[in-house]
Design an enzyme around this catalytic site. Structure first.
Site, PDB file in Angstrom:
ATOM      1  CD  GLU A 176      48.366  30.842  52.378  1.00 28.29           C
ATOM      2  OE1 GLU A 176      47.964  31.813  53.046  1.00 28.29           O
ATOM      3  OE2 GLU A 176      48.640  30.922  51.178  1.00 28.29           O
ATOM      4  CG  ASN A 233      48.541  32.802  47.011  1.00 25.24           C
ATOM      5  OD1 ASN A 233      48.795  31.748  47.564  1.00 25.24           O
ATOM      6  ND2 ASN A 233      48.150  33.878  47.683  1.00 25.24           N
ATOM      7  CD  GLU A 234      44.609  33.562  49.813  1.00 26.83           C
ATOM      8  OE1 GLU A 234      44.705  34.807  49.725  1.00 26.83           O
ATOM      9  OE2 GLU A 234      44.594  32.963  50.895  1.00 26.83           O
ATOM     10  NE  ARG A 238      49.012  38.541  47.715  1.00 28.09           N
ATOM     11  CZ  ARG A 238      48.981  37.914  48.903  1.00 28.09           C
ATOM     12  NH1 ARG A 238      50.047  37.908  49.678  1.00 28.09           N
ATOM     13  NH2 ARG A 238      47.890  37.301  49.307  1.00 28.09           N
ATOM     14  CG  HIS A 242      51.055  36.855  58.779  1.00 25.47           C
ATOM     15  ND1 HIS A 242      51.095  35.543  59.185  1.00 25.47           N
ATOM     16  CD2 HIS A 242      49.854  37.029  58.172  1.00 25.47           C
ATOM     17  CE1 HIS A 242      49.969  34.944  58.826  1.00 25.47           C
ATOM     18  NE2 HIS A 242      49.196  35.832  58.216  1.00 25.47           N
ATOM     19  CD  GLU A 301      51.388  38.906  53.760  1.00 26.05           C
ATOM     20  OE1 GLU A 301      52.136  38.015  53.343  1.00 26.05           O
ATOM     21  OE2 GLU A 301      50.148  38.876  53.648  1.00 26.05           O
TER      22      GLU A 301
END
Ligand code: GLA
Length: 703
Positions: free
Chosen positions: A346, A182-183, A144, A397, A394
């Site tokens: 988050e 996102n971020e 990503r 996670h 992930e």
């Protein structure tokens, strides 16, 4: 779910601290100017990635969300390839169904634009859009965040997919917030491709106007780097020497932050056009920051463009007492928009999957973490992610719903936390009280990080955390501020490391102390101007007169040196020493040995109606605490070393003066605190004092 009247949020003045039980009248942090999701309680939920699961699972998801008390989910964050499977072909059917299911269940939606994850068809069609590193490596897809921020094709595709989503969902009743991208900036921020280099030249033309101005600002006379045409200027890619011209690189940091911000505002404005069209302009638009792990963005600038500050925070597993770093991050996020309520977008229920050793949270830790964020101004606690992934990068996670399912400790704690946050709904909109502020500046951090500095041990984040930790342990809640901010409402201003300091910022500090404030400045602050050029005449040039000292020479220490300090206590120091000459200040600590033996190590200068302290070395933690204690005494700030430093205490105060004490016990023994009131989490009432059992949290509405 019912919705409440629109809440608006804006800049809040710092609020005075109060003794337990004492009510403080506050300006409302919810002044006009910004927006907050319309929820009836504190936000609770997660990133929800239903596209990773068969549709049969979705109904169970929604049912379990209700059981857990989830009232908000972030949806579609990486779903571009599903929303637009081919260029110009859209599939909203699955998203319609998911949003419909959530809405029927009363769960609100924070819909994301999916632009952090460009589809494979896009990267195949426009391969030059892939980012290029400083070393010239072209980064691949199959992950990503593969994009060059300056590529016109990427910008156009982002505007298009954002427009499609906004047109379809702007007036959906489930929509309470927009989550752009996102971020930004993590993990890749910079791009060194030819398109980016050209965009950098345009940015430089705007900043400097003329090449003469650029040559002067960059000191290109050094090593004969003089430019005679704009086209000669490249992105600061890897060079034979350790680094490129430091001002060149500093400007590239500024340019990168500005470029990414342009991406954000472009998407935001597309959304706003659609929400305005359907009369839903009250729905806030934001993006999730990664405050202290992403150095690439000047978030003071960014924060002006979001409707509310939202942050992602993950515990640094290797840090001892990592709940202190959490607190720093939460205070910094709150400060981004002047104290207005913010959202923890988050965090994790347990271990993450990207650190070298992904240490799991132990029972009670998730609750302490979540409520520590709330204590420090978050009006909600969200997680990555709702259901733990079965496959993909992930899958190890943690999540709200673990692989084990509902027969698990994490699930039980998730359900319990949902109920506890629901019990805290009256806290919505209240403000965290702080009378101390720490200066934090990204430009200075970037400048300090260049090559050829006097010591590799100069470390912006390390000093920030060191000073913050001693304030935290003494139960001093702090805001953060940019060096140009109005500081007049604070009793104590701490400057752990502001290497780059403009004359205007130094004047701001001077005015603050003149007016009666107390300032503490650590070494290697106020050294250079905005061009990374030295303020001449003795260090720290920007602050010499204010601190009443002059430093002729820096004396960086070898890695194995520990010096002795003498003062009100005996202490030690490492990393750094200086030849400090008193010019009006008096010495509070001296170097007992080492290269500056006999010279002042810590000084105090009466200036105007206030005091300016200078710490020319890296003292051991106990000595640093002693220095801060003495400065806090000058400032009239309560520095509580009597209450154990395993107990975190923070207050929030509502606009009508109701005071809430958060007491979070991170230790292994019970602690008693003075407080009268009712614990909102348990309903227990007490008068005079209450015990905070080991590992637990109380949120006391003080009476
Ligand atoms: C970040 C991202 C999430 C996820 C988590 C994992 O915060 O925003 O998508 O990757 O990290 O910790």
């Amino acid at each position: 779910m019912t919705v409440q009247a629109e809440r608006t949020a804006g800049s809040a003045a710092p609020v005075p601290a109060a003794e337990p039980g004492e009510a403080v009248a506050l300006p409302s942090p919810l002044a006009a100017g910004a927006r907050w999701p319309r929820l009836e309680a504190l936000a609770y939920g997660a990133d929800y990635n239903p596209e990773q699961w068969p549709q049969e699972v979705w109904a169970e998801d929604v049912e379990l969300m209700r059981e857990a008390g989830v009232n908000l989910v972030s949806l579609g964050i990486f779903a571009w390839a599903l929303i637009e499977p081919e260029q110009g072909v859209y599939d909203f059917g699955w998203l319609d169904r998911v949003i419909g299911l959530l809405h029927e269940a009363g769960i609100a939606v924070d819909l994301a634009t999916p632009t952090a994850s460009a589809p494979a068809w896009f990267l195949a069609a426009y391969p030059h859009v892939r980012p290029v590193t400083r070393d010239g490596v072209v980064l691949g897809g199959s992950s990503r965040q593969t994009y060059c921020p300056h590529a016109p094709e990427y910008r156009a595709a982002c505007a298009n997919v954002t427009g499609q989503l906004a047109a379809r969902y702007a007036d959906h009743p489930a929509m309470v917030m927009w989550h752009v991208h996102n971020e930004y900036g993590a993990p890749v921020s910079e791009c060194y491709c030819p398109v980016s280099a050209a965009a950098f030249r345009d940015w430089l033309r705007t900043r400097y106007g003329t090449l003469d101005a650029l040559n002067a600002a960059w000191t290109t006379a050094f090593w004969g780097q003089h430019y005679t045409a704009w086209e000669q200027i490249d992105a600061p890619r890897r060079t034979p020497m350790a680094d490129v011209n430091p001002t060149h690189r500093l400007d590239f940091h500024r340019f990168t932050s500005d470029s990414l911000l342009e991406l954000y505002t472009a998407e935001r404005d597309v959304i706003r056009a659609h929400t305005a069209r359907v009369g839903r302009a009250d729905v806030p638009v934001t993006t999730n920051f990664q405050l202290i792990n992403c150095k690439a963005l000047d978030l003071w600038t960014w924060a002006r463009e979001v409707d509310l500050a939202a942050n992602d925070h993950y515990l640094a597993a290797e840090l001892p007492d990592n709940h202190i770093e959490l607190a720093l991050c939460a205070d910094l996020t709150r400060s981004m928009r002047g104290g207005a309520p913010w959202l923890l977008m988050e965090h994790s229920t347990g271990a993450v999957s990207w650190q070298p050793r992904n240490v799991a949270k132990r029972p009670g830790e998730m609750r302490r973490n979540s409520l520590a964020h709330v204590a420090r101004g978050a009006d909600g606690a969200m997680f990555f992610q709702w259901r733990a992934s079965r496959g993909g990068g992930e899958k190890f996670h943690s999540a709200m719903l673990p692989h084990t399912g509902t027969e698990s400790r994490i699930w039980r704690e998730v359900v319990a936390l949902g109920a506890q946050l629901a019990a805290l709904r009256e806290l919505q909109g209240s403000a965290t009280a702080a009378d101390t502020v720490v200066l934090w500046d990204w430009e200075s951090w970037w400048a300090l990080g260049q090559a050829f500095r006097p010591s590799v041990d100069l470390d912006f984040k390390e000093r920030q955390l060191a000073y913050y930790e001693q304030l935290w342990r003494a139960h001093v809640t702090t805001d953060f501020a940019h060096p140009s901010a109005d500081l007049s409402a604070y009793k104590l201003v701490v400057v752990p490391q502001t290497y780059l300091m403009t004359t205007a910022w130094a004047d701001n500090l001077r005015r603050y102390v003149e007016g009666g404030g107390t300032l503490v400045v650590s070494y290697f602050s106020g050294i250079v101007d905005e061009d990374d050029s030295i303020h001449l005449g003795g260090y720290p040039g920007a602050l010499r007169d204010l601190l009443g000292i002059r430093v002729e020479e820096f004396l960086p220490l070898r890695s194995d040196w520990t010096l002795s300090l003498t003062g009100s206590t005996a202490g030690t120091a490492t990393v750094w020493a200086e030849d400090v000459e008193l010019r009006g200040a008096s010495a509070a600590f001296f170097y007992a040995d080492g290269p500056a033996a006999g010279k002042p190590a810590v000084t105090r200068h009466a200036y105007g109606a206030g005091h300016a302290w200078y710490v020319s070395t890296r003292p051991d933690p106990a000595t640093l605490r002693e220095i801060l204690r003495a400065a806090a005494a000058d400032a009239g700030v309560t520095f509580d070393t009597g209450t154990p430093d395993t107990l975190e205490t923070v207050r929030r105060v509502s606009a009508d003066g109701v005071s809430y004490l958060f007491a979070i016990n991170h230790g292994a023994t019970d602690v008693t605190v003075p407080a009268s009131g009712v614990d909102l989490l348990t309903g227990e009432s007490f008068t005079g004092s209450t015990s905070i059992p080991a590992g637990t949290v109380r949120v006391v509405r003080l009476s």
